[in-house]
Write an enzyme that holds these catalytic residues in place. Structure first.
Site, mmCIF file in Angstrom:
data_model
loop_
_atom_site.group_PDB
_atom_site.id
_atom_site.type_symbol
_atom_site.label_atom_id
_atom_site.label_comp_id
_atom_site.label_asym_id
_atom_site.label_seq_id
_atom_site.Cartn_x
_atom_site.Cartn_y
_atom_site.Cartn_z
ATOM 1 N N GLN A 1 -8.511 -11.015 -12.629
ATOM 2 C CA GLN A 1 -8.445 -9.734 -11.918
ATOM 3 C C GLN A 1 -8.649 -9.929 -10.415
ATOM 4 O O GLN A 1 -9.506 -10.714 -9.996
ATOM 5 C CB GLN A 1 -9.516 -8.779 -12.467
ATOM 6 C CG GLN A 1 -9.255 -8.308 -13.882
ATOM 7 C CD GLN A 1 -8.293 -7.126 -13.949
ATOM 8 O OE1 GLN A 1 -7.685 -6.738 -12.955
ATOM 9 N NE2 GLN A 1 -8.149 -6.561 -15.137
ATOM 10 N N CYS B 1 -3.209 -8.947 6.278
ATOM 11 C CA CYS B 1 -3.219 -7.840 5.318
ATOM 12 C C CYS B 1 -4.626 -7.273 5.204
ATOM 13 O O CYS B 1 -5.600 -8.013 5.010
ATOM 14 C CB CYS B 1 -2.743 -8.331 3.954
ATOM 15 S SG CYS B 1 -2.923 -7.114 2.644
ATOM 16 N N CYS C 1 0.859 -1.198 0.000
ATOM 17 C CA CYS C 1 0.000 0.000 0.000
ATOM 18 C C CYS C 1 0.886 1.237 0.000
ATOM 19 O O CYS C 1 1.691 1.415 0.901
ATOM 20 C CB CYS C 1 -0.880 0.040 1.246
ATOM 21 S SG CYS C 1 -2.188 -1.181 1.268
ATOM 22 N N CYS D 1 -3.802 -0.901 -17.579
ATOM 23 C CA CYS D 1 -3.366 -0.851 -16.181
ATOM 24 C C CYS D 1 -2.236 0.153 -16.002
ATOM 25 O O CYS D 1 -1.702 0.294 -14.903
ATOM 26 C CB CYS D 1 -2.944 -2.235 -15.701
ATOM 27 S SG CYS D 1 -1.577 -2.951 -16.645
ATOM 28 N N GLU E 1 -4.043 -14.797 -26.733
ATOM 29 C CA GLU E 1 -3.284 -14.773 -25.476
ATOM 30 C C GLU E 1 -2.019 -15.612 -25.652
ATOM 31 O O GLU E 1 -2.054 -16.685 -26.265
ATOM 32 C CB GLU E 1 -4.143 -15.327 -24.330
ATOM 33 C CG GLU E 1 -3.416 -15.568 -23.026
ATOM 34 C CD GLU E 1 -2.781 -14.319 -22.449
ATOM 35 O OE1 GLU E 1 -1.597 -14.396 -22.075
ATOM 36 O OE2 GLU E 1 -3.467 -13.276 -22.383
#
Length: 478
Positions: free
Chosen positions: A293, A170, A81, A433, A350
């Site tokens: 995801q 976490c 984080c 992303c 892919e």
């Protein structure tokens, strides 16, 4: 400014990595863990000619955007984080500005155009009582190591290091992770199972991968090991199997001296080799090596946006059952199968063979018959398809109505972008992303017959600096 100087700094901006930015007599300092509005005392750690990096020593006056008490007590040390100490509404503003800034600076998109087409960032609902969204990750990979006292520990790496910050709880992961990790650590201690030492390339257990199905409540545990098997593995499997929802316990064999976490060989210990979960009404089988995801709540919002931007829901765009769609970098078919419910034909590409196996299987279990998948690099498969089609059809061009791309952080290669342009789809939906490489690719597409029509950021990763973006580019008809 010199190294080791102690200075007082007013933080006036936030860098792309979430670091606070302030100036002392015109000299710019980047200070990790400081946020806009803070007045801090900092120690200069690295001084260059026009800017430097400093360590936050004391917060003299906290910002109005600062969280009084972060949920995670090791957030500052941990590399997971970067901005947990920033209030959530301010995190969203920071991420939206990051996307906007990159599109203007790198993509050369006019500010007036963005003013008109950029939509509000899609934030995540707050976790009750915690002042922000937490416990949203359906996947976590925990390194296993030894602390300075010789104890086996797990947690996450400190920022920009491979030093483990011990933490089994976490705040971003699901709560069952702590129970699983403590059970594994106790097992390793009881049976004298060694932890992996990166420097020496010795020891057995390297990482623990945990996946959790938010809809199905199914749990997967995969131990990454530096060896061919796990002594007393049947004992561990039996203990893990008692946890409600446990579905799959496996080993990933990784004997390489590498920073890559997972090995390519997966061995079963107990149960299935996969778990299942849903995004919307589409069911997916997820194996240890599958890309899926990590935030299913926000992923459904992201994919619904991609579907909306594709125009397949829009009757004014014609009959969707006639539309041909290409989904590049399709993974296990997550977006492909979403789109296939509306399109006439979807082709997915892919590079990872196992992901394509998963994609084909996911199409089968959802009884979707209009999706076809190709193994290979998108940068090679699509141009080759385009070239072969012309040869086989007397020079006629291969056509797509919609092309969807969801590339890795490096974005798309120019050869792929050119082939996309040559195929003349009415719509290109780009899911990204990394808004910097997105902006670079948008600049190419805007210079080759397409215009940016819609832009929206989606916060997939609260409390981190990362953000997903989905954009729509449409063909310009002269």
């Amino acid at each position: 400014m010199q190294k080791n100087d102690i200075v007082k700094v007013v933080i006036e901006d936030v860098g792309v990595g979430g670091e606070g930015i302030g100036k002392v007599n015109g000299y710019t300092l980047f200070i990790k863990d400081a946020i806009i509005g803070d007045v801090v005392e900092a120690k200069v750690m690295k001084a260059k000619k026009n800017y430097g990096y400093a360590r936050l020593m004391n917060i003299l006056t906290p910002s109005e955007y600062r969280v009084e008490k972060p949920v995670c007590q090791v957030a500052r040390k941990c590399g997971g984080c970067q901005i947990q100490e920033m209030k959530y509404d301010r995190q969203l503003e920071f991420k939206n500005q990051k996307v906007r800034g990159n599109l203007m600076r790198i993509g050369e998109v006019p500010e007036q155009l963005l003013d008109r087409i950029m939509e509000p960032i899609v934030g995540m609902d707050e976790t009750e009582g915690l002042g922000g969204p937490y416990h949203y990750r359906n996947k976590a990979q925990f390194p296993i190591g030894i602390d300075k006292d010789g104890n086996i520990v797990t947690g996450f790496y400190a920022g920009r290091t491979h030093s483990i910050i011990s933490n089994t709880n976490c705040a971003l992961g699901v709560e069952i992770n702590e129970q699983i990790l403590k059970l594994i650590l106790d097992f390793m201690k009881e049976y004298h199972i060694s932890a992996y030492d990166e420097g020496k390339h010795q020891g057995l257990v390297r990482h623990v991968l945990i996946r959790y199905g938010f809809t199905t409540k199914e749990i997967m545990v995969c131990l990454v090991i530096n060896g061919g098997g796990l002594p007393h593995g049947e004992v561990l499997a039996k203990r893990l199997a008692k946890i409600e929802g446990m579905t799959s316990v496996t080993l990933s064999i990784n004997k390489e001296k590498t920073n890559v976490i997972m090995g390519n060989v997966i061995k079963p210990l107990w149960g299935q080799m996969y778990i299942t979960d849903y995004i919307g009404n589409v069911k997916y089988q997820i194996s240890p090596l599958s890309f899926f995801q990590v935030n299913p709540v926000q992923t459904e919002k992201l994919y619904k946006l991609a579907l909306e931007y594709s125009g397949l829901n829009d009757v004014s765009c014609g009959n969707p059952s006639d539309k041909v769609v290409w989904d590049l970098y399709c993974g296990i078919g997550t977006i492909s199968l979403f789109l296939a419910q509306k399109a006439g034909k979807v082709y997915g590409v892919e590079i990872v063979p196992q992901a394509i196996d998963d994609a084909r299987n996911n199409a089968k279990i959802n009884e979707i018959e209009n999706a076809e998948f190709f193994v290979g690099k998108a940068e090679e498969v699509l141009p080759q398809y385009y070239e072969d089609y012309a040869k086989e059809h007397g020079g006629e061009m291969a056509h797509a109505d919609v092309i969807v791309v969801d590339p890795p952080r490096k974005g798309c290669e120019e050869t792929l972008l050119q082939t996309m342009v040559d195929m003349q789809p009415e719509r290109i939906v780009y899911v990204s992303c990394d808004s910097a490489t997105l902006a670079r690719d948008v600049k190419f597409l805007r210079g080759n017959g397409y215009e940016l029509e819609r832009v929206r950021a989606v916060d997939q990763f609260p409390h981190t600096v990362h953000v997903e973006t989905v954009v729509l580019l449409t063909k310009v008809h002269k």
